[in-house]
Design a protein around this motif. Sequence first.
Motif, PDB file in Angstrom:
ATOM      1  N   SER A 241      15.986 -21.760  10.091  1.00  0.00           N
ATOM      2  CA  SER A 241      17.061 -21.996  11.051  1.00  0.00           C
ATOM      3  C   SER A 241      17.504 -23.442  10.934  1.00  0.00           C
ATOM      4  O   SER A 241      16.743 -24.299  10.480  1.00  0.00           O
ATOM      5  N   TRP A 242      18.727 -23.707  11.312  1.00  0.00           N
ATOM      6  CA  TRP A 242      19.282 -25.045  11.165  1.00  0.00           C
ATOM      7  C   TRP A 242      20.161 -25.364  12.361  1.00  0.00           C
ATOM      8  O   TRP A 242      20.466 -24.500  13.187  1.00  0.00           O
ATOM      9  N   ILE A 243      20.548 -26.617  12.441  1.00  0.00           N
ATOM     10  CA  ILE A 243      21.362 -27.079  13.560  1.00  0.00           C
ATOM     11  C   ILE A 243      22.739 -26.419  13.516  1.00  0.00           C
ATOM     12  O   ILE A 243      23.448 -26.503  12.506  1.00  0.00           O
ATOM     13  N   ASP A 244      23.111 -25.757  14.600  1.00  0.00           N
ATOM     14  CA  ASP A 244      24.446 -25.187  14.744  1.00  0.00           C
ATOM     15  C   ASP A 244      25.311 -26.228  15.456  1.00  0.00           C
ATOM     16  O   ASP A 244      25.068 -26.544  16.628  1.00  0.00           O
ATOM     17  N   PRO A 245      26.319 -26.795  14.771  1.00  0.00           N
ATOM     18  CA  PRO A 245      27.126 -27.864  15.392  1.00  0.00           C
ATOM     19  C   PRO A 245      27.778 -27.441  16.708  1.00  0.00           C
ATOM     20  O   PRO A 245      27.963 -28.272  17.601  1.00  0.00           O
ATOM     21  N   GLU A 246      28.120 -26.167  16.836  1.00  0.00           N
ATOM     22  CA  GLU A 246      28.772 -25.714  18.068  1.00  0.00           C
ATOM     23  C   GLU A 246      27.784 -25.681  19.234  1.00  0.00           C
ATOM     24  O   GLU A 246      28.159 -25.906  20.385  1.00  0.00           O
ATOM     25  N   LEU A 247      26.520 -25.397  18.928  1.00  0.00           N
ATOM     26  CA  LEU A 247      25.493 -25.360  19.967  1.00  0.00           C
ATOM     27  C   LEU A 247      24.798 -26.705  20.136  1.00  0.00           C
ATOM     28  O   LEU A 247      24.162 -26.960  21.155  1.00  0.00           O
ATOM     29  N   ASN A 248      24.906 -27.538  19.090  1.00  0.00           N
ATOM     30  CA  ASN A 248      24.138 -28.789  19.021  1.00  0.00           C
ATOM     31  C   ASN A 248      22.647 -28.504  19.172  1.00  0.00           C
ATOM     32  O   ASN A 248      21.910 -29.262  19.801  1.00  0.00           O
ATOM     33  N   ASP A 249      22.235 -27.391  18.615  1.00  0.00           N
ATOM     34  CA  ASP A 249      20.839 -26.965  18.667  1.00  0.00           C
ATOM     35  C   ASP A 249      20.609 -25.999  17.512  1.00  0.00           C
ATOM     36  O   ASP A 249      21.541 -25.592  16.819  1.00  0.00           O
ATOM     37  N   TYR A 250      19.341 -25.642  17.312  1.00  0.00           N
ATOM     38  CA  TYR A 250      19.022 -24.718  16.235  1.00  0.00           C
ATOM     39  C   TYR A 250      19.543 -23.318  16.550  1.00  0.00           C
ATOM     40  O   TYR A 250      19.446 -22.840  17.689  1.00  0.00           O
ATOM     41  N   GLY A 251      20.096 -22.671  15.523  1.00  0.00           N
ATOM     42  CA  GLY A 251      20.550 -21.298  15.670  1.00  0.00           C
ATOM     43  C   GLY A 251      19.401 -20.326  15.477  1.00  0.00           C
ATOM     44  O   GLY A 251      18.244 -20.723  15.293  1.00  0.00           O
ATOM     45  N   ASP A 252      19.702 -19.043  15.513  1.00  0.00           N
ATOM     46  CA  ASP A 252      18.682 -18.016  15.319  1.00  0.00           C
ATOM     47  C   ASP A 252      18.168 -18.043  13.886  1.00  0.00           C
ATOM     48  O   ASP A 252      18.944 -18.236  12.938  1.00  0.00           O
ATOM     49  N   PRO A 253      16.861 -17.862  13.685  1.00  0.00           N
ATOM     50  CA  PRO A 253      16.312 -17.823  12.320  1.00  0.00           C
ATOM     51  C   PRO A 253      16.895 -16.666  11.518  1.00  0.00           C
ATOM     52  O   PRO A 253      17.177 -15.599  12.065  1.00  0.00           O
ATOM     53  N   VAL A 254      17.083 -16.905  10.224  1.00  0.00           N
ATOM     54  CA  VAL A 254      17.575 -15.856   9.327  1.00  0.00           C
ATOM     55  C   VAL A 254      16.572 -15.703   8.191  1.00  0.00           C
ATOM     56  O   VAL A 254      15.927 -16.671   7.777  1.00  0.00           O
ATOM     57  N   PRO A 255      16.412 -14.476   7.674  1.00  0.00           N
ATOM     58  CA  PRO A 255      15.438 -14.238   6.608  1.00  0.00           C
ATOM     59  C   PRO A 255      15.791 -14.964   5.316  1.00  0.00           C
ATOM     60  O   PRO A 255      16.966 -15.136   4.979  1.00  0.00           O
ATOM     61  N   VAL A 256      14.761 -15.402   4.612  1.00  0.00           N
ATOM     62  CA  VAL A 256      14.919 -15.968   3.274  1.00  0.00           C
ATOM     63  C   VAL A 256      14.313 -14.964   2.311  1.00  0.00           C
ATOM     64  O   VAL A 256      13.090 -14.851   2.200  1.00  0.00           O
ATOM     65  N   ASP A 257      15.152 -14.208   1.617  1.00  0.00           N
ATOM     66  CA  ASP A 257      14.652 -13.146   0.744  1.00  0.00           C
ATOM     67  C   ASP A 257      14.281 -13.670  -0.645  1.00  0.00           C
ATOM     68  O   ASP A 257      13.241 -13.315  -1.192  1.00  0.00           O
ATOM     69  N   VAL A 258      15.151 -14.473  -1.224  1.00  0.00           N
ATOM     70  CA  VAL A 258      14.934 -14.962  -2.592  1.00  0.00           C
ATOM     71  C   VAL A 258      14.958 -16.491  -2.646  1.00  0.00           C
ATOM     72  O   VAL A 258      14.033 -17.123  -3.144  1.00  0.00           O
ATOM     73  N   LYS A 259      16.007 -17.071  -2.096  1.00  0.00           N
ATOM     74  CA  LYS A 259      16.145 -18.528  -2.148  1.00  0.00           C
ATOM     75  C   LYS A 259      17.134 -18.970  -1.080  1.00  0.00           C
ATOM     76  O   LYS A 259      17.912 -18.174  -0.549  1.00  0.00           O
ATOM     77  N   THR A 260      17.098 -20.254  -0.767  1.00  0.00           N
ATOM     78  CA  THR A 260      18.042 -20.816   0.198  1.00  0.00           C
ATOM     79  C   THR A 260      18.116 -22.321   0.024  1.00  0.00           C
ATOM     80  O   THR A 260      17.163 -22.950  -0.443  1.00  0.00           O
ATOM     81  N   ILE A 261      19.264 -22.879   0.388  1.00  0.00           N
ATOM     82  CA  ILE A 261      19.459 -24.333   0.367  1.00  0.00           C
ATOM     83  C   ILE A 261      19.561 -24.799   1.811  1.00  0.00           C
ATOM     84  O   ILE A 261      20.339 -24.249   2.593  1.00  0.00           O
ATOM     85  N   PRO A 262      18.793 -25.804   2.209  1.00  0.00           N
ATOM     86  CA  PRO A 262      18.828 -26.263   3.607  1.00  0.00           C
ATOM     87  C   PRO A 262      20.172 -26.880   3.975  1.00  0.00           C
ATOM     88  O   PRO A 262      20.723 -27.683   3.220  1.00  0.00           O
ATOM     89  N   GLU A 263      20.681 -26.498   5.126  1.00  0.00           N
ATOM     90  CA  GLU A 263      21.961 -27.033   5.599  1.00  0.00           C
ATOM     91  C   GLU A 263      21.870 -28.538   5.806  1.00  0.00           C
ATOM     92  O   GLU A 263      22.835 -29.267   5.565  1.00  0.00           O
ATOM     93  N   SER A 264      20.718 -29.017   6.249  1.00  0.00           N
ATOM     94  CA  SER A 264      20.528 -30.448   6.494  1.00  0.00           C
ATOM     95  C   SER A 264      20.204 -31.209   5.217  1.00  0.00           C
ATOM     96  O   SER A 264      20.287 -32.428   5.176  1.00  0.00           O
ATOM     97  N   GLY A 265      19.797 -30.485   4.176  1.00  0.00           N
ATOM     98  CA  GLY A 265      19.362 -31.107   2.924  1.00  0.00           C
ATOM     99  C   GLY A 265      17.862 -31.086   2.750  1.00  0.00           C
ATOM    100  O   GLY A 265      17.357 -31.314   1.650  1.00  0.00           O
ATOM    101  N   TYR A 266      17.114 -30.755   3.831  1.00  0.00           N
ATOM    102  CA  TYR A 266      15.655 -30.760   3.730  1.00  0.00           C
ATOM    103  C   TYR A 266      15.051 -29.850   4.798  1.00  0.00           C
ATOM    104  O   TYR A 266      15.703 -29.494   5.776  1.00  0.00           O
ATOM    105  N   PHE A 267      13.785 -29.462   4.566  1.00  0.00           N
ATOM    106  CA  PHE A 267      13.079 -28.533   5.443  1.00  0.00           C
ATOM    107  C   PHE A 267      11.917 -29.213   6.160  1.00  0.00           C
ATOM    108  O   PHE A 267      11.391 -30.237   5.717  1.00  0.00           O
TER     109      PHE A 267
END
Length: 279
Positions: A241-267
């Motif tokens: 999960s990552w920061i949702d700019p509209e909420l200014n908070d973390y959004g709901d977690p989403v599954p990582v099936d194969v790969k993903t790039i962090p929205e913030s640049g890091y985990f």
Amino acid sequence: MARTITEIHTEILNNLLGDVNLANLTSTSQVAIYRLFAYIIAVAIHTHELLFDLHANEVDTQILNQKNARLPWYRYMALKFQYGFDLIADTDNFDNENATDAQIEASKIIKYAAVNESEVDSRVILKIAGETNEELAPIELDQRSAFDAYIAEVKPAGVKITIINYEPDILYLSLRIFRDPLVLSNTGMSIKNGNYPVEDAINEYMKELPFDGEFIVQNFVDKLQKVDGVKIAHIINIESSWIDPELNDYGDPVPVDVKTIPESGYFKVDNFNNIEYVV
């Protein structure tokens, strides 16, 4: 930077004195033939170095005026930022004239940067991060304001830039580790060393990821499989999960099936509570 004629002349004379084949050149007269020849050569070298300086300045000016603004250029400019320093007028360079090396180094608060183009509109996406206690972290609000002003100053006119300076994406791990009971306890502790090798391997993997790099599930599993005492590393579920700019908070977690790039640049791994150790 060109050396002075005196510096070059002195260096030539010192080299002559150190040459055993020229040991007879001992005259201290300022008009000795060998000294005059050395002076003429020094003038020629000095002129040559001045021409090199002039050429370098011309090239720098052309590059500065050109501002090709390829994606690596934005990353270079982000890492070049100095908090608390002003730019030299009409340049992209900071005024470091009265600053120490330590002050200059401390002012470079952007430790990580990555640049991409938006897939939905004509926009440059610039992700940045600093460091707090040797861990990646967003820069502070005052620092961000200064950085925004800097980017607005140096960017090419008309280019839209979105700067991402978020808290880390959260990684939620649910794993089942089939262990060697001779090596690992039922809590994952190394019987021999008293540490938790699986958790250590996870932390190592996160540090090994390049900034804005892909988290690849298979590579992650391969890392865990190399841990002493791990027979099978089974993924039950991985979410982020990552920061949702509209909420200014973390959004709901989403599954990582194969790969993903962090929205913030890091985990950042949420915790290790959902690692199950079985025989």
